[in-house]
Design a protein around this motif. Structure first.
Motif, PDB file in Angstrom:
ATOM      1  N   ALA A 274       0.831  -1.209   0.000  1.00 48.15           N
ATOM      2  CA  ALA A 274       0.000   0.000   0.000  1.00 48.15           C
ATOM      3  C   ALA A 274       0.862   1.254   0.000  1.00 48.15           C
ATOM      4  O   ALA A 274       0.546   2.243  -0.683  1.00 48.15           O
ATOM      5  N   ILE A 275       1.953   1.238   0.751  1.00 48.64           N
ATOM      6  CA  ILE A 275       2.861   2.389   0.776  1.00 48.64           C
ATOM      7  C   ILE A 275       3.523   2.563  -0.589  1.00 48.64           C
ATOM      8  O   ILE A 275       3.599   3.681  -1.127  1.00 48.64           O
ATOM      9  N   VAL A 276       4.006   1.463  -1.158  1.00 52.39           N
ATOM     10  CA  VAL A 276       4.646   1.530  -2.480  1.00 52.39           C
ATOM     11  C   VAL A 276       3.668   2.056  -3.528  1.00 52.39           C
ATOM     12  O   VAL A 276       4.022   2.886  -4.369  1.00 52.39           O
ATOM     13  N   SER A 277       2.435   1.606  -3.466  1.00 55.63           N
ATOM     14  CA  SER A 277       1.420   2.080  -4.407  1.00 55.63           C
ATOM     15  C   SER A 277       1.185   3.588  -4.252  1.00 55.63           C
ATOM     16  O   SER A 277       1.066   4.323  -5.243  1.00 55.63           O
ATOM     17  N   ALA A 278       1.132   4.059  -3.002  1.00 52.43           N
ATOM     18  CA  ALA A 278       0.928   5.493  -2.760  1.00 52.43           C
ATOM     19  C   ALA A 278       2.114   6.302  -3.260  1.00 52.43           C
ATOM     20  O   ALA A 278       1.945   7.400  -3.821  1.00 52.43           O
ATOM     21  N   VAL A 279       3.327   5.789  -3.071  1.00 51.42           N
ATOM     22  CA  VAL A 279       4.521   6.466  -3.571  1.00 51.42           C
ATOM     23  C   VAL A 279       4.485   6.553  -5.094  1.00 51.42           C
ATOM     24  O   VAL A 279       4.793   7.603  -5.675  1.00 51.42           O
ATOM     25  N   ARG A 280       4.107   5.471  -5.737  1.00 54.40           N
ATOM     26  CA  ARG A 280       4.037   5.498  -7.204  1.00 54.40           C
ATOM     27  C   ARG A 280       3.006   6.525  -7.683  1.00 54.40           C
ATOM     28  O   ARG A 280       3.231   7.234  -8.667  1.00 54.40           O
ATOM     29  N   GLU A 281       1.894   6.629  -6.967  1.00 55.17           N
ATOM     30  CA  GLU A 281       0.837   7.564  -7.362  1.00 55.17           C
ATOM     31  C   GLU A 281       1.206   9.016  -7.105  1.00 55.17           C
ATOM     32  O   GLU A 281       0.947   9.892  -7.944  1.00 55.17           O
ATOM     33  N   HIS A 282       1.823   9.290  -5.955  1.00 53.50           N
ATOM     34  CA  HIS A 282       2.021  10.676  -5.542  1.00 53.50           C
ATOM     35  C   HIS A 282       3.440  11.206  -5.756  1.00 53.50           C
ATOM     36  O   HIS A 282       3.613  12.390  -6.056  1.00 53.50           O
ATOM     37  N   VAL A 283       4.441  10.361  -5.591  1.00 52.23           N
ATOM     38  CA  VAL A 283       5.826  10.827  -5.650  1.00 52.23           C
ATOM     39  C   VAL A 283       6.423  10.689  -7.040  1.00 52.23           C
ATOM     40  O   VAL A 283       7.132  11.586  -7.518  1.00 52.23           O
ATOM     41  N   TRP A 284       6.129   9.596  -7.717  1.00 58.77           N
ATOM     42  CA  TRP A 284       6.737   9.367  -9.029  1.00 58.77           C
ATOM     43  C   TRP A 284       6.418  10.498 -10.027  1.00 58.77           C
ATOM     44  O   TRP A 284       7.315  10.911 -10.770  1.00 58.77           O
ATOM     45  N   PRO A 285       5.216  11.046 -10.056  1.00 59.11           N
ATOM     46  CA  PRO A 285       4.975  12.186 -10.963  1.00 59.11           C
ATOM     47  C   PRO A 285       5.826  13.405 -10.609  1.00 59.11           C
ATOM     48  O   PRO A 285       6.230  14.162 -11.516  1.00 59.11           O
ATOM     49  N   LEU A 286       6.106  13.624  -9.323  1.00 57.76           N
ATOM     50  CA  LEU A 286       6.953  14.750  -8.928  1.00 57.76           C
ATOM     51  C   LEU A 286       8.386  14.545  -9.407  1.00 57.76           C
ATOM     52  O   LEU A 286       9.065  15.504  -9.799  1.00 57.76           O
ATOM     53  N   ILE A 287       8.845  13.305  -9.385  1.00 59.20           N
ATOM     54  CA  ILE A 287      10.188  13.000  -9.893  1.00 59.20           C
ATOM     55  C   ILE A 287      10.227  13.190 -11.398  1.00 59.20           C
ATOM     56  O   ILE A 287      11.152  13.816 -11.949  1.00 59.20           O
ATOM     57  N   ALA A 288       9.229  12.661 -12.093  1.00 58.42           N
ATOM     58  CA  ALA A 288       9.188  12.786 -13.555  1.00 58.42           C
ATOM     59  C   ALA A 288       9.134  14.245 -13.992  1.00 58.42           C
ATOM     60  O   ALA A 288       9.693  14.617 -15.030  1.00 58.42           O
ATOM     61  N   ALA A 289       8.482  15.087 -13.182  1.00 54.92           N
ATOM     62  CA  ALA A 289       8.361  16.512 -13.506  1.00 54.92           C
ATOM     63  C   ALA A 289       9.602  17.305 -13.112  1.00 54.92           C
ATOM     64  O   ALA A 289       9.691  18.506 -13.411  1.00 54.92           O
ATOM     65  N   GLY A 290      10.553  16.666 -12.441  1.00 56.40           N
ATOM     66  CA  GLY A 290      11.778  17.340 -12.047  1.00 56.40           C
ATOM     67  C   GLY A 290      11.694  18.111 -10.753  1.00 56.40           C
ATOM     68  O   GLY A 290      12.639  18.814 -10.373  1.00 56.40           O
TER      69      GLY A 290
END
Length: 326
Positions: A274-290
């Protein structure tokens, strides 16, 4: 394959690069060929004999890795052999291969190379679960991060700023504070020369910090309570300053404050997923956006893990120390 083993607990020299049996992907797992892992404080404690792996986990240290999927176990869907991934682990990252529950896999974020992706799983999962899922940091609030120049600290600064919070950090040198400021920290406290309680009060007009992310434990407990704002939340994720402290419950009640204390390693698979899923949803877009990036101090060959442990134990780093496979 080769892996870092710990024949006997001890200093960094206790880490031995040795030949061991290959792991096998079980039900719901994938086998990852490791490109890199990272040194975490928990690995240091395991090497010293103070933090044994949970039952059934790999005996080798390493709580995160990046690499390529080499095989899929029964019941795995949504992943393919050859996919580039990073993963949150219960252990086994200091090796050429590791078996990982599929729910703990993440794709390598856009814009991040495969090696540096090893610096992401543990820090993003720790920060997101504690600061946001448990402590509910909101825009406009103040987050105090102890150890701001650590891997977790550098990630906490960036994520808090990305959601519109104000960030205070403690660190032990001016260079570390400067790097924290470059990442967005607003309030800089040299804990060797300043009292963080007074500095936080001054910087917030007496209000205090809404959320504190603490890696020290007992040593900072009383001062952390004094630093909290009304309705503040203290998230304890480490015990570098000891395990037993005295708590003034009256002070806690007067602030209507809350304390949480968590680790990732021993959580059930479902909670980790559940934590990994939340990270993928919320954090990964912030990384992709720089807006967020991993901070890597250095990368060393995995066979030179003892040197990596010395760097981390001496706090001679900013961000993460990586270990790379041959």
């Amino acid at each position: 394959m080769h892996a870092i083993t710990i024949p006997e607990p001890g200093g960094p020299e206790a880490l031995v690069w040795d030949e061991v049996p290959d792991p096998v992907a079980g039900e719901g797992e994938v086998l990852v060929e490791v490109v890199a892992s990272a040194v975490n404080r928990a690995d240091v404690l395991q090497r010293q004999g103070f933090y044994n792996p949970p039952p059934g986990a790999s005996p080798y240290p390493g709580l995160e890795c990046s690499g390529r999927i080499a095989a899929l176990g029964p019941g795995v869907a949504g992943w393919s052999v050859g996919d580039e991934v990073c993963a949150l682990l219960t252990g086994g990252g200091y090796a050429e291969k590791v078996a990982v529950p599929a729910g703990q896999l993440l794709p390598v974020p856009e814009g991040i190379d495969l090696e540096r992706a090893a610096a992401l799983p543990e820090v993003t999962c720790t920060v997101w679960s504690n600061v946001f899922m448990i402590s509910h940091l909101r825009p406009g609030e103040t987050l105090l991060v102890h150890g701001g120049s650590s891997g977790i600290g550098t990630m906490a600064i960036q994520l808090a700023k990305a959601v519109g919070a104000k960030v205070a950090v403690t660190a032990g040198t001016e260079e570390k504070l400067r790097r924290c400021a470059e990442l967005g920290a607003d309030i800089l406290v040299n804990y060797r020369e300043q009292d963080f309680v007074e500095e936080i009060k001054k910087a917030t007009d007496g209000a205090g910090a809404d959320v504190i992310l603490d890696n020290m434990g007992a040593k900072y407990l009383e001062r952390n309570i004094r630093s909290l704002a009304v309705n503040g939340r203290l998230a304890i994720i480490g015990m570098q300053g000891g395990v037993k402290g005295e708590l003034n419950i009256g002070a806690l009640l007067s602030k209507r404050a809350a304390i949480s204390a968590t680790t990732l390693r021993a959580r059930p698979l479902g909670e980790k997923a559940a934590i990994v899923s939340a990270v993928r949803e919320h954090v990964w877009p912030l990384i992709a956006a720089g807006h967020v990036r991993p901070v890597v101090d250095r990368a060393l060959p995995m066979s030179d893990a003892p040197a990596g442990h010395r760097v981390v134990e001496e706090s001679g780093h900013i961000g993460k120390v990586l270990l790379t496979t041959p």
